[in-house]
Motif scaffolding. Sequence first.
Motif, PDB file in Angstrom:
ATOM      1  N   MET A 116       0.815  -1.206   0.000  1.00  0.00           N
ATOM      2  CA  MET A 116       0.000   0.000   0.000  1.00  0.00           C
ATOM      3  C   MET A 116       0.858   1.269   0.000  1.00  0.00           C
ATOM      4  SD  MET A 116      -3.195  -0.813  -0.149  1.00  0.00           S
ATOM      5  CE  MET A 116      -4.020   0.683   0.293  1.00  0.00           C
ATOM      6  N   LYS A 117       2.142   1.152   0.305  1.00  0.00           N
ATOM      7  CA  LYS A 117       2.967   2.351   0.406  1.00  0.00           C
ATOM      8  C   LYS A 117       3.068   3.098  -0.910  1.00  0.00           C
ATOM      9  CE  LYS A 117       7.564   0.442  -0.432  1.00  0.00           C
ATOM     10  NZ  LYS A 117       7.931   1.205  -1.580  1.00  0.00           N
ATOM     11  N   ASP A 118       2.889   2.420  -2.031  1.00  0.00           N
ATOM     12  CA  ASP A 118       3.005   3.069  -3.329  1.00  0.00           C
ATOM     13  C   ASP A 118       1.693   3.630  -3.858  1.00  0.00           C
ATOM     14  OD1 ASP A 118       5.735   2.515  -3.428  1.00  0.00           O
ATOM     15  OD2 ASP A 118       5.401   0.547  -4.305  1.00  0.00           O
ATOM     16  N   VAL A 119       0.615   3.432  -3.133  1.00  0.00           N
ATOM     17  CA  VAL A 119      -0.689   3.944  -3.563  1.00  0.00           C
ATOM     18  C   VAL A 119      -0.709   5.460  -3.359  1.00  0.00           C
ATOM     19  CG1 VAL A 119      -3.158   3.942  -3.087  1.00  0.00           C
ATOM     20  CG2 VAL A 119      -1.889   1.801  -3.074  1.00  0.00           C
ATOM     21  N   LYS A 120      -1.096   6.156  -4.417  1.00  0.00           N
ATOM     22  CA  LYS A 120      -1.169   7.618  -4.354  1.00  0.00           C
ATOM     23  C   LYS A 120      -2.630   8.035  -4.426  1.00  0.00           C
ATOM     24  CE  LYS A 120       3.211   7.966  -6.658  1.00  0.00           C
ATOM     25  NZ  LYS A 120       3.751   7.728  -7.950  1.00  0.00           N
ATOM     26  N   VAL A 121      -2.980   9.009  -3.607  1.00  0.00           N
ATOM     27  CA  VAL A 121      -4.349   9.539  -3.606  1.00  0.00           C
ATOM     28  C   VAL A 121      -4.281  11.041  -3.878  1.00  0.00           C
ATOM     29  CG1 VAL A 121      -5.287   7.779  -2.057  1.00  0.00           C
ATOM     30  CG2 VAL A 121      -4.363   9.893  -1.121  1.00  0.00           C
ATOM     31  N   LEU A 122      -5.388  11.576  -4.350  1.00  0.00           N
ATOM     32  CA  LEU A 122      -5.461  13.010  -4.603  1.00  0.00           C
ATOM     33  C   LEU A 122      -5.544  13.778  -3.287  1.00  0.00           C
ATOM     34  CD1 LEU A 122      -8.017  13.033  -7.544  1.00  0.00           C
ATOM     35  CD2 LEU A 122      -5.575  13.517  -7.672  1.00  0.00           C
ATOM     36  N   GLY A 143       0.662   8.957 -17.180  1.00  0.00           N
ATOM     37  CA  GLY A 143       1.568   8.809 -16.044  1.00  0.00           C
ATOM     38  C   GLY A 143       1.026   9.301 -14.726  1.00  0.00           C
ATOM     39  N   PHE A 144      -0.214   9.759 -14.691  1.00  0.00           N
ATOM     40  CA  PHE A 144      -0.808  10.215 -13.434  1.00  0.00           C
ATOM     41  C   PHE A 144      -1.779   9.149 -12.943  1.00  0.00           C
ATOM     42  CE2 PHE A 144      -3.614  12.795 -10.720  1.00  0.00           C
ATOM     43  CZ  PHE A 144      -2.651  13.260  -9.844  1.00  0.00           C
ATOM     44  N   ASP A 145      -1.231   8.171 -12.259  1.00  0.00           N
ATOM     45  CA  ASP A 145      -1.994   7.010 -11.803  1.00  0.00           C
ATOM     46  C   ASP A 145      -2.232   7.136 -10.303  1.00  0.00           C
ATOM     47  OD1 ASP A 145      -3.166   4.555 -11.424  1.00  0.00           O
ATOM     48  OD2 ASP A 145      -1.519   3.400 -12.286  1.00  0.00           O
ATOM     49  N   VAL A 146      -3.461   7.475  -9.944  1.00  0.00           N
ATOM     50  CA  VAL A 146      -3.818   7.638  -8.529  1.00  0.00           C
ATOM     51  C   VAL A 146      -5.022   6.766  -8.205  1.00  0.00           C
ATOM     52  CG1 VAL A 146      -2.856   9.970  -8.285  1.00  0.00           C
ATOM     53  CG2 VAL A 146      -5.226   9.691  -8.992  1.00  0.00           C
ATOM     54  N   PHE A 147      -5.149   6.431  -6.940  1.00  0.00           N
ATOM     55  CA  PHE A 147      -6.221   5.568  -6.454  1.00  0.00           C
ATOM     56  C   PHE A 147      -7.597   6.093  -6.854  1.00  0.00           C
ATOM     57  CE2 PHE A 147      -9.245   4.492  -3.042  1.00  0.00           C
ATOM     58  CZ  PHE A 147      -9.235   3.115  -3.150  1.00  0.00           C
ATOM     59  N   ASP A 148      -7.789   7.397  -6.749  1.00  0.00           N
ATOM     60  CA  ASP A 148      -9.094   8.005  -7.037  1.00  0.00           C
ATOM     61  C   ASP A 148      -9.551   7.706  -8.468  1.00  0.00           C
ATOM     62  OD1 ASP A 148      -7.222   9.795  -5.320  1.00  0.00           O
ATOM     63  OD2 ASP A 148      -9.241  10.215  -4.559  1.00  0.00           O
ATOM     64  N   LEU A 149      -8.635   7.774  -9.414  1.00  0.00           N
ATOM     65  CA  LEU A 149      -8.981   7.480 -10.810  1.00  0.00           C
ATOM     66  C   LEU A 149      -9.250   5.991 -11.002  1.00  0.00           C
ATOM     67  CD1 LEU A 149      -6.487   9.798 -12.718  1.00  0.00           C
ATOM     68  CD2 LEU A 149      -8.897  10.237 -12.131  1.00  0.00           C
ATOM     69  N   ARG A 150      -8.451   5.157 -10.350  1.00  0.00           N
ATOM     70  CA  ARG A 150      -8.682   3.708 -10.436  1.00  0.00           C
ATOM     71  C   ARG A 150     -10.043   3.349  -9.840  1.00  0.00           C
ATOM     72  NH1 ARG A 150      -5.323   0.769 -13.833  1.00  0.00           N
ATOM     73  NH2 ARG A 150      -3.335   1.853 -13.870  1.00  0.00           N
ATOM     74  N   LEU A 151     -10.409   3.996  -8.756  1.00  0.00           N
ATOM     75  CA  LEU A 151     -11.709   3.753  -8.126  1.00  0.00           C
ATOM     76  C   LEU A 151     -12.840   4.204  -9.049  1.00  0.00           C
ATOM     77  CD1 LEU A 151     -13.082   2.692  -5.591  1.00  0.00           C
ATOM     78  CD2 LEU A 151     -12.911   4.975  -4.631  1.00  0.00           C
ATOM     79  N   LEU A 152     -12.664   5.334  -9.708  1.00  0.00           N
ATOM     80  CA  LEU A 152     -13.648   5.813 -10.669  1.00  0.00           C
ATOM     81  C   LEU A 152     -13.845   4.773 -11.775  1.00  0.00           C
ATOM     82  CD1 LEU A 152     -13.788   9.380 -12.107  1.00  0.00           C
ATOM     83  CD2 LEU A 152     -13.901   7.452 -13.627  1.00  0.00           C
ATOM     84  N   LEU A 153     -12.740   4.226 -12.292  1.00  0.00           N
ATOM     85  CA  LEU A 153     -12.828   3.206 -13.342  1.00  0.00           C
ATOM     86  C   LEU A 153     -13.490   1.931 -12.822  1.00  0.00           C
ATOM     87  CD1 LEU A 153      -9.336   3.651 -15.017  1.00  0.00           C
ATOM     88  CD2 LEU A 153     -11.556   4.407 -15.903  1.00  0.00           C
ATOM     89  N   ALA A 154     -13.153   1.541 -11.601  1.00  0.00           N
ATOM     90  CA  ALA A 154     -13.749   0.328 -11.022  1.00  0.00           C
ATOM     91  C   ALA A 154     -15.253   0.497 -10.810  1.00  0.00           C
ATOM     92  CB  ALA A 154     -13.068  -0.012  -9.702  1.00  0.00           C
ATOM     93  N   ASP A 155     -15.653   1.664 -10.314  1.00  0.00           N
ATOM     94  CA  ASP A 155     -17.088   1.926 -10.117  1.00  0.00           C
ATOM     95  C   ASP A 155     -17.837   1.858 -11.445  1.00  0.00           C
ATOM     96  OD1 ASP A 155     -16.909   2.223  -7.380  1.00  0.00           O
ATOM     97  OD2 ASP A 155     -16.868   4.424  -7.438  1.00  0.00           O
ATOM     98  N   HIS A 156     -17.225   2.405 -12.458  1.00  0.00           N
ATOM     99  CA  HIS A 156     -17.855   2.393 -13.785  1.00  0.00           C
ATOM    100  C   HIS A 156     -17.973   0.953 -14.304  1.00  0.00           C
ATOM    101  CE1 HIS A 156     -19.144   3.868 -17.663  1.00  0.00           C
ATOM    102  NE2 HIS A 156     -18.234   3.121 -18.234  1.00  0.00           N
ATOM    103  N   ALA A 157     -16.892   0.182 -14.175  1.00  0.00           N
ATOM    104  CA  ALA A 157     -16.904  -1.212 -14.655  1.00  0.00           C
ATOM    105  C   ALA A 157     -17.902  -2.048 -13.862  1.00  0.00           C
ATOM    106  CB  ALA A 157     -15.502  -1.816 -14.534  1.00  0.00           C
ATOM    107  N   LYS A 158     -17.999  -1.820 -12.565  1.00  0.00           N
ATOM    108  CA  LYS A 158     -18.943  -2.556 -11.728  1.00  0.00           C
ATOM    109  C   LYS A 158     -20.373  -2.282 -12.165  1.00  0.00           C
ATOM    110  CE  LYS A 158     -20.290  -1.375  -7.549  1.00  0.00           C
ATOM    111  NZ  LYS A 158     -20.248  -0.944  -6.160  1.00  0.00           N
ATOM    112  N   GLY A 159     -20.650  -1.031 -12.510  1.00  0.00           N
ATOM    113  CA  GLY A 159     -21.984  -0.667 -12.950  1.00  0.00           C
ATOM    114  C   GLY A 159     -22.352  -1.256 -14.283  1.00  0.00           C
ATOM    115  N   ARG A 160     -21.349  -1.545 -15.096  1.00  0.00           N
ATOM    116  CA  ARG A 160     -21.590  -2.097 -16.428  1.00  0.00           C
ATOM    117  C   ARG A 160     -21.629  -3.612 -16.422  1.00  0.00           C
ATOM    118  NH1 ARG A 160     -19.325   1.673 -20.942  1.00  0.00           N
ATOM    119  NH2 ARG A 160     -20.807   0.375 -22.026  1.00  0.00           N
ATOM    120  N   LYS A 161     -21.040  -4.225 -15.419  1.00  0.00           N
ATOM    121  CA  LYS A 161     -20.949  -5.690 -15.264  1.00  0.00           C
ATOM    122  C   LYS A 161     -20.427  -6.289 -16.536  1.00  0.00           C
ATOM    123  CE  LYS A 161     -24.058  -5.820 -11.516  1.00  0.00           C
ATOM    124  NZ  LYS A 161     -24.952  -6.416 -10.683  1.00  0.00           N
TER     125      LYS A 161
END
Length: 111
Positions: free
Chosen positions: A1-7, A93-111
């Motif tokens: 988790m030490k490498d996880v970046k958040v906004l 190159g701007f990879d942050v948890f918040d964006l990954r979560l946004l993508l995951a929420d979108h994918a979950k909604g689409r199943k």
Amino acid sequence: MKDVKVLPRPSAKAVARLRAQSRRTKDDPEMWWVLALGQAGRRDAAGALDSTSKFAALRPQDPRIAALRALVARIQSRPDQAVKFAEEAIAGGFDVFDLRLLLADHAKGRK
């Protein structure tokens, strides 16, 4: 988790201070970045878009522009645009948890 970046999450007080500072200091890209984040965090899409455009004028190739646009698109209930901008930010190159979560929420909604 030490490498996880958040906004960063600027407080309401910090956003007010940055708004006041923005009237005097127009050429500070980091100020516009943090102000746009704070405005997006308070669901102020218009303010965040304005600050993002000022940030983009100073740093036109910065992948954080796409990240800000993704956050605004999410506020505006435009999930396809939010995903497009989130993917663009990550690819740039701007990879942050918040964006990954946004993508995951979108994918979950689409199943």
